[in-house]
Design a protein around this motif. Structure first.
Motif, PDB file in Angstrom:
ATOM      1  N   ILE A 187       0.856  -1.195   0.000  1.00  0.00           N
ATOM      2  CA  ILE A 187       0.000   0.000   0.000  1.00  0.00           C
ATOM      3  C   ILE A 187       0.886   1.237   0.000  1.00  0.00           C
ATOM      4  O   ILE A 187       1.527   1.571   0.998  1.00  0.00           O
ATOM      5  CB  ILE A 187      -0.937  -0.001   1.221  1.00  0.00           C
ATOM      6  CG1 ILE A 187      -1.824  -1.250   1.203  1.00  0.00           C
ATOM      7  CG2 ILE A 187      -1.793   1.262   1.240  1.00  0.00           C
ATOM      8  CD1 ILE A 187      -2.700  -1.383   2.426  1.00  0.00           C
ATOM      9  N   LYS A 188       0.942   1.924  -1.114  1.00  0.00           N
ATOM     10  CA  LYS A 188       1.769   3.121  -1.265  1.00  0.00           C
ATOM     11  C   LYS A 188       0.935   4.396  -1.352  1.00  0.00           C
ATOM     12  O   LYS A 188       1.468   5.492  -1.204  1.00  0.00           O
ATOM     13  CB  LYS A 188       2.631   3.010  -2.534  1.00  0.00           C
ATOM     14  CG  LYS A 188       3.467   1.735  -2.617  1.00  0.00           C
ATOM     15  CD  LYS A 188       4.480   1.653  -1.498  1.00  0.00           C
ATOM     16  CE  LYS A 188       5.348   0.412  -1.633  1.00  0.00           C
ATOM     17  NZ  LYS A 188       6.326   0.263  -0.530  1.00  0.00           N
ATOM     18  N   SER A 189      -0.374   4.255  -1.620  1.00  0.00           N
ATOM     19  CA  SER A 189      -1.231   5.428  -1.817  1.00  0.00           C
ATOM     20  C   SER A 189      -2.340   5.443  -0.774  1.00  0.00           C
ATOM     21  O   SER A 189      -3.024   4.440  -0.575  1.00  0.00           O
ATOM     22  CB  SER A 189      -1.848   5.412  -3.223  1.00  0.00           C
ATOM     23  OG  SER A 189      -2.837   6.416  -3.350  1.00  0.00           O
ATOM     24  N   ASN A 196      -3.639  -0.509  -5.053  1.00  0.00           N
ATOM     25  CA  ASN A 196      -2.315  -1.061  -4.744  1.00  0.00           C
ATOM     26  C   ASN A 196      -2.400  -2.531  -4.381  1.00  0.00           C
ATOM     27  O   ASN A 196      -1.582  -3.347  -4.826  1.00  0.00           O
ATOM     28  CB  ASN A 196      -1.672  -0.292  -3.591  1.00  0.00           C
ATOM     29  CG  ASN A 196      -1.325   1.144  -3.935  1.00  0.00           C
ATOM     30  OD1 ASN A 196      -1.272   2.005  -3.077  1.00  0.00           O
ATOM     31  ND2 ASN A 196      -1.103   1.423  -5.219  1.00  0.00           N
ATOM     32  N   ASN A 199      -3.153  -4.678  -7.512  1.00  0.00           N
ATOM     33  CA  ASN A 199      -1.975  -4.831  -8.369  1.00  0.00           C
ATOM     34  C   ASN A 199      -0.979  -5.811  -7.765  1.00  0.00           C
ATOM     35  O   ASN A 199      -0.363  -6.607  -8.488  1.00  0.00           O
ATOM     36  CB  ASN A 199      -1.301  -3.470  -8.596  1.00  0.00           C
ATOM     37  CG  ASN A 199      -2.163  -2.535  -9.432  1.00  0.00           C
ATOM     38  OD1 ASN A 199      -3.001  -2.988 -10.218  1.00  0.00           O
ATOM     39  ND2 ASN A 199      -1.978  -1.235  -9.265  1.00  0.00           N
ATOM     40  N   TYR A 200      -0.808  -5.744  -6.467  1.00  0.00           N
ATOM     41  CA  TYR A 200       0.146  -6.640  -5.793  1.00  0.00           C
ATOM     42  C   TYR A 200      -0.301  -8.100  -5.925  1.00  0.00           C
ATOM     43  O   TYR A 200       0.496  -8.976  -6.254  1.00  0.00           O
ATOM     44  CB  TYR A 200       0.270  -6.247  -4.322  1.00  0.00           C
ATOM     45  CG  TYR A 200       1.134  -7.175  -3.511  1.00  0.00           C
ATOM     46  CD1 TYR A 200       2.521  -7.043  -3.496  1.00  0.00           C
ATOM     47  CD2 TYR A 200       0.565  -8.201  -2.747  1.00  0.00           C
ATOM     48  CE1 TYR A 200       3.320  -7.894  -2.752  1.00  0.00           C
ATOM     49  CE2 TYR A 200       1.351  -9.065  -2.004  1.00  0.00           C
ATOM     50  CZ  TYR A 200       2.723  -8.913  -1.997  1.00  0.00           C
ATOM     51  OH  TYR A 200       3.501  -9.757  -1.262  1.00  0.00           O
TER      52      TYR A 200
END
Length: 434
Positions: A187-189, A196, A199-200
């Motif tokens: 989780i970057k956002s 996130n 996508n991971y």
């Protein structure tokens, strides 16, 4: 079971240390005097050096490092460490006995399978434990009502959940928590956290699908491949392999040569003098480690793998031998039963015997033997555990008798208390001749 490890145990600790929602003891005497909990925390942290890593992560100081105490850590503390470090710490034994009842119930819950009697014991056991909890901590005082949170009531439904769903190990939250722990770094956002995560998961699933579809599990495996290096395996011992360091026959002392002769004399039902005649000391060598295959433990020989200050002791073991119940009565027929022993694995020997009719050996035979110093055991009061104040005789046994690693916790004048995780799947089996 998380409600028990993350809530019930933590709340008990807060009650014992006088930090639970500003409640006082009322008419009870369960709070530890000043300095006692510090000693318990220090004993918990110190126990890590003598508990092999296969048991659990090194236990932190329960007082100074609360963040490191996860549900997994609390579980191990409840089942193994708490019964030892809390012994004789309470001003009244009833509180320790109440804690021990909870530990035994959790042991029962963690079985791989249950009988109807087990489930009934769990149901009645938690019912009795909750009633006693109310008497000891709630004390029927309106001002102590906060001592009875919903998690205490939840214990009454564990037996029902086992009957309706599955054993607790098949439905608890540990796998989900570990998976969530893998997702968190992705989780970057803050604005689009779910994108996130999606996508991971997709990025991890795609290589897995490719491996399965095209048989590329080994080619696309990015993990470092572990190699055994120089090791020793023998078809007569399919359950284990030996690992370096390795030492020649010249390093075997006369003391252990004599012990090997005694073991072989018993094995081949002959005299020690006969064994000495046919045993060449040049055909004995030493190894430093033995690994039980198919998920077993890796055990070290203390003579070749010294215990460093920052390493955890992996030399104390459980082993099982056939013992004659009528050994003290010459008139009675021998009756052998399997009995468990504990001790330190000091040597691992590989012994080669040449074929000889005197010993009934048709072909050259290789034996893997363990040199063990036995620990003299006694009961540790009502805990169901065993303790050892001193080491006993040294003996040599066949490696198939060695079962697994054990842990130890220092218990003052009671010596070392043994932590044995052995379940029915790890016990040795003896098949009688038919």
């Amino acid at each position: 079971m998380h409600l028990l490890f993350e809530n019930v145990i933590k709340n008990l600790v807060l009650l014992w240390t006088g930090k639970y929602k500003e409640l006082d003891e009322g008419s009870g005497e369960y709070e530890f005097p000043k300095g006692v909990w510090e000693a318990i925390g220090a004993a918990t942290a110190a126990s890590g050096s003598d508990i092999p890593g296969i048991f659990a992560a090194r236990p932190p100081d329960v007082l100074a490092d609360k963040i490191a105490f996860t549900a997994d850590t609390w579980s191990f503390w409840l089942l193994y460490i708490g019964p030892v470090v809390l012994h004789n710490r309470f001003r009244r034994p009833i509180y320790y006995n109440h804690f021990m009842k909870l530990s035994r119930l959790v042991h029962l819950c963690l079985q791989f399978e249950y009988t109807q009697k087990d489930i009934q014991d769990i149901r009645l056991g938690f019912s009795s434990w909750v009633e006693e909890y109310e008497k000891l901590y709630y004390q029927n005082l309106p001002s102590h009502l906060s001592a009875c949170p919903l998690t205490i009531h939840g214990l009454l439904h564990i037996a029902d959940s086992i009957e309706q769903i599955a054993p607790v190990w098949a439905s608890w939250a540990f796998p989900t928590e570990r998976f969530c722990g893998q997702l968190q770094p992705a989780i970057k956002s803050r604005r689009y956290p779910f994108a996130n995560i999606d996508n991971y998961i997709s990025a991890n699933a795609q290589p897995s699908h490719i491996k399965i579809l095209y048989g590329l599990e080994d080619d696309l495996n990015l993990k470092r491949k572990t190699t055994l290096g120089t090791h020793f395996a023998h078809p007569d011992y399919p359950t284990c392999i030996l690992l370096p360091p390795r030492r020649p026959a010249s390093t075997v002392t006369q003391f252990w040569t004599d012990k090997i002769c005694v073991a072989l004399a018993t094995r081949y039902n002959t005299s020690i003098q006969t064994i000495r005649k046919y045993l060449s000391t040049d055909n004995i060598e030493r190894w430093g480690k033995v690994r039980r295959l198919n998920g077993g433990d890796s055990m070290n020989a203390s003579s070749l793998v010294p215990i460093a200050e920052d390493r955890r002791d992996a030399t104390f073991i459980r082993y099982e031998l056939l013992v004659d119940r009528n050994a003290r009565s010459r008139k009675k027929r021998s009756e052998f039963t399997l009995q468990a022993f504990y001790g330190q694995l000091q040597h691992i020997f590989v012994v080669t015997l040449k074929s000889t009719l005197v010993l009934g050996i048709d072909i050259d035979t290789t034996l893997i033997l363990a040199g063990i110093q036995r620990a003299e055991m006694k009961n540790f009061y009502s805990t169901g555990l065993f303790s050892s104040t001193k080491m006993g005789l040294s003996e040599v046994v066949d490696m198939t008798s060695v079962q697994c690693l054990i842990g130890r916790i220092k218990a003052g004048t009671h010596g070392w208390v043994v932590l044995d995780r052995t379940g029915v799947q790890q016990w040795a089996m003896h098949v009688t001749d038919t």
